[in-house]
Design an enzyme around this catalytic site. Structure first.
Site, PDB file in Angstrom:
ATOM      1  N   GLU A 479       0.823  -1.208   0.000  1.00 50.95           N
ATOM      2  CA  GLU A 479       0.000   0.000   0.000  1.00 50.95           C
ATOM      3  C   GLU A 479       0.857   1.259   0.000  1.00 50.95           C
ATOM      4  OE1 GLU A 479      -2.915  -0.533  -0.726  1.00 50.95           O
ATOM      5  OE2 GLU A 479      -3.016  -2.650  -0.216  1.00 50.95           O
ATOM      6  N   HIS A 482       1.876   2.266  -3.443  1.00 46.88           N
ATOM      7  CA  HIS A 482       0.848   2.935  -4.242  1.00 46.88           C
ATOM      8  C   HIS A 482       0.938   4.459  -4.144  1.00 46.88           C
ATOM      9  CE1 HIS A 482      -1.365  -0.233  -6.070  1.00 46.88           C
ATOM     10  NE2 HIS A 482      -1.737  -0.808  -4.939  1.00 46.88           N
ATOM     11  N   GLU A 501      -1.035  -1.856  -9.857  1.00 48.19           N
ATOM     12  CA  GLU A 501      -0.926  -3.062  -9.047  1.00 48.19           C
ATOM     13  C   GLU A 501       0.331  -3.871  -9.348  1.00 48.19           C
ATOM     14  OE1 GLU A 501      -2.601  -3.263  -6.620  1.00 48.19           O
ATOM     15  OE2 GLU A 501      -4.415  -2.093  -6.994  1.00 48.19           O
TER      16      GLU A 501
END
Length: 739
Positions: A479, A482, A501
């Site tokens: 995360e 990202h 992703e």
């Protein structure tokens, strides 16, 4: 008007006409009511006309033509309660400036059904026929189209920004006689202020959002969009550049989830719906509609409001039992990245506060005086951390952890200890953190995945808190990645999910190895073992999924293309199976692993850091990344690689790429892989032993398996046990359960 679309059932339409007009800033003023499960309030949008004004095409005509071939009809809102503005609204003493004269709203009459519309003669046009054109031509009115779903729109009005005291500084021609042009000029000057005046800009956005209305606008709403028009405004330039929408969400709206947390207390949050945020507020969903926002949210005093925002908001008490929270964002991003969570969250703090954590908190400060340029970026102007010399050296950004109080122990034992090492590891690989702070929230048990990243906030599943630090650390690193890939650098076409992703999956291993401070050979072994695990998962998924959903770039040469108006369609965007698929994660991961292997880690990650510095704050396509990669590596390392060959073999074909089939054979020689094979063989051999009818107690068997699963007791790496558990222990558990 109902814009008719003939789309496959699982495709997601993006209806906003972003080629004609763009939202530059949103101001939300909302009340959260848990009793009715409704979020209600106002949304003020500030626009800037786009650059692509085209004549109407046949496709546009077909889009706007209803099945009965009747002219498109607009309606005014039906009688309803409109929320009373809060205490920050303009007082009765406020008056228009001398140069601003607010035009009167159109007269309204009420039909037999109680609905309001503009049937009065004051409008000067037919009461029943309105053109539905979204373009710029002829004598027809311009139509603003916003993405909208599962919302009750109560009223739409133009905002008289000229009524704001002191706003005359934004008027270049105060002698303008046409008041609408004056208002639009003010908004244009406001949205184009330089980055070093961002605080002043936010203040004026707030003031303008509270200005009085100066005429209701015609609107209509259908399954996927909200359409708004102003009589006589024939172009996007003529259309009001600031409008206010009064609306409320619906309890069944698909953008937010009303539920209870692990302590049984009510909460609501955005959970990454396939329709994004269009059931939370009307917006422009296409990624090209990059905007900033600020939001004021009111809720009962027992609740905490978390949101995508650069500031760590402190609540303000409005009245007894009610608190107000205010957040803002100065970095333009797609509206789909907006996130909110309201619940009885408790901030989890470590038992002892280290000096490093304190230093990280103290070192962070944002003001115009501290803002220094360290270079020129390629994005639109905003207060960029890549240009702030103090931000570029900040290894660990300020961070907080929130969760229901019942999870306090688990958070302190695992999550709180991992955040700083993972953030520092990410900085050592990619450099400057794109965002100034991070909140991590442990979301309710109904959260459908392990994690979700948004600007300034990460949602984590409670499942990541179990099983030691390995699962939590890996997911946290994913995360955190990202922040660079998916947020600071986004895909211009949402069908190219692998750009988000795939990068996060590849980088999670690199971040986690550095966070663990593994030696190079240990990091390599761990990554090779995880590659073998992912390869097996990818094989299984490719064997059990439709071929058309295995393609990373399904639109091929049409990727990134939009209609003349800017609307587009996300292929398979509503497919229920897609939520559970990992093709974009895994094939994207293996493509990047393949490129890093061909170029060498040093060359690849050196390029990746340069790529981040060049492309942050922008939207990209696969070709942009691949072209820049090949242009920045030596000729001798490029070998037979080309954008065309990579696209053909990896992005535009289904199944397992040929380079991947041969590349994974080398992984079988990894020491950890051999160790796993030996462990599996041991359990298989044990399972084949003849047994007496009388068996040991179930509790004893479970205890033995628990000890074998503990890395400290069986001297096995956590990633090895992950494999063993999947391939052997689960089978053994099932067998003992049956017996």
């Amino acid at each position: 008007m109902d814009i008719k679309l003939e789309l496959p059932q699982d495709d997601l339409p993006l209806m906003a006409n972003t080629s004609h007009i763009l939202v530059k800033h949103y101001v939300l003023d909302l009340d959260v009511d848990f009793k009715s499960q409704i979020i209600e309030g106002t949304l003020v949008l500030f626009f800037q006309p786009g650059n692509r004004y085209r004549k109407k095409s046949s496709s546009t005509e077909e889009t706007c033509r209803s099945e009965s071939n009747e002219a498109c009809k607009f309606r005014m809102p039906e009688p309803c309660h409109v929320p009373v503005p809060n205490t920050r609204t303009f007082s009765s003493k406020m008056r228009y400036n001398d140069f601003a004269i607010c035009g009167k709203g159109e007269e309204k009459t009420s039909g037999k059904d109680g609905n309001h519309d503009n049937r009065g003669q004051a409008s000067g046009i037919s009461s029943s026929k309105y053109c539905c054109d979204t373009g710029i031509h002829g004598s027809e009115d311009f139509l603003l189209v916003l993405d909208c779903c599962d919302l009750s729109v109560l009223k739409v009005e133009e905002v008289d920004v000229a009524a704001v005291p002191g706003i005359e500084k934004f008027t270049r021609s105060p002698k303008l006689r046409v008041v609408s042009e004056l208002r639009n000029q003010i908004v244009h000057e406001l949205v184009t202020l330089p980055a070093d005046r961002w605080r002043e800009q936010l203040d004026y956005y707030a003031c303008c959002s509270q200005a009085p209305g100066c005429g209701e606008l015609l609107f209509d709403i259908d399954s996927w969009s909200l359409q708004i028009r102003k009589t006589g405004a024939q172009t996007a330039t003529d259309f009001p550049h600031a409008i206010r929408i009064w609306y409320r969400t619906k309890p069944q709206g698909r953008s937010v989830t009303w539920t209870s947390d692990q302590s049984g207390r009510p909460c609501v949050y955005t959970m990454g719906s396939p329709i994004n945020n269009r059931a939370l507020f009307p917006c422009q969903e296409p990624p090209v509609a990059m905007s900033t926002w600020q939001a004021t949210v009111r809720a009962a005093a027992s609740f905490v409001v978390l949101m995508s925002g650069e500031n760590s908001a402190k609540p303000t008490q409005l009245r007894e039992g009610s608190l107000s929270w205010h957040y803002y964002v100065t970095m333009p991003m797609p509206a789909s990245t907006f996130t909110i969570a309201v619940g009885s969250w408790t901030e989890m703090k470590p038992e002892t506060c280290s000096s490093n954590d304190l230093a990280a908190e103290i070192s962070f400060s944002t003001s115009e005086a501290d803002f220094r340029y360290a270079g020129i970026c390629g994005h639109v102007e905003y207060p960029c951390r890549f240009q702030d010399t103090s931000a570029t050296t900040q290894e660990v950004i300020p961070h907080r952890v929130f969760a229901p109080v019942c999870l306090k122990g688990a958070c302190q034992q695992t999550l709180l200890q991992l955040l700083s090492p993972c953030l520092s590891a990410a900085h050592s690989v990619l450099g400057t953190h794109p965002f100034p702070r991070l909140d991590v929230l442990i979301v309710p048990a109904n959260f459908p995945s392990l994690g979700m990243a948004s600007p300034h906030i990460v949602f984590l599943s409670q499942s990541t808190l179990t099983g030691g630090s390995h699962l939590c650390g890996i997911r946290l690193c994913h995360e955190i990645a990202h922040a660079w890939f998916g947020l600071a650098i986004g895909a211009r076409d949402w069908t190219e999910e692998w750009l988000s992703e795939g990068f996060a999956t590849h980088l999670e291993d690199v971040f986690w190895a550095k966070a663990q401070k593994l030696a190079p050979h240990e990091a390599q072994e761990q990554q090779e073992l995880r590659a073998c695990l992912r390869w097996r998962r990818l094989q299984d998924e490719l064997q059990n999924s439709p071929e058309e959903m295995q393609v990373l770039r399904p639109n091929k040469e049409k990727t990134g293309h939009m209609s003349d108006s800017g609307s587009s369609v996300i292929k398979h965007g509503l497919n229920s199976e897609k939520v559970f698929m990992q093709v974009h994660y895994l094939k994207g991961y293996f493509l990047l692993r393949f490129l890093a292997g061909r170029l060498g880690d040093n060359t690849y990650f050196s390029f990746l850091r340069k790529f981040v510095h060049t492309c942050h704050g922008q939207l990209i396509l696969s070709q942009d990344f691949l072209q820049m990669l090949l242009e920045n590596i030596p000729e001798e390392k490029r070998l037979d690689l080309s954008v065309e060959s990579i696209s053909r073999d990896w992005l535009e074909s289904s199944g397992l790429p040929q380079p991947l089939q041969t590349d994974l054979q080398a992984g079988a020689e990894c020491r950890l892989v051999r160790q796993v094979d030996a462990e599996v063989a041991k359990w298989n051999q044990l399972n084949r032993r003849p047994r007496k009818r009388k068996r040991r107690g179930t509790e004893e068997v479970f205890e033995k398996m628990r000890r074998a699963e503990n890395p400290r007791q069986c001297n096995q790496p956590a990633c090895v046990l992950e494999f063993v558990t999947c391939k052997a222990l689960c089978k053994k558990l099932l067998k003992y359960t049956k017996e």
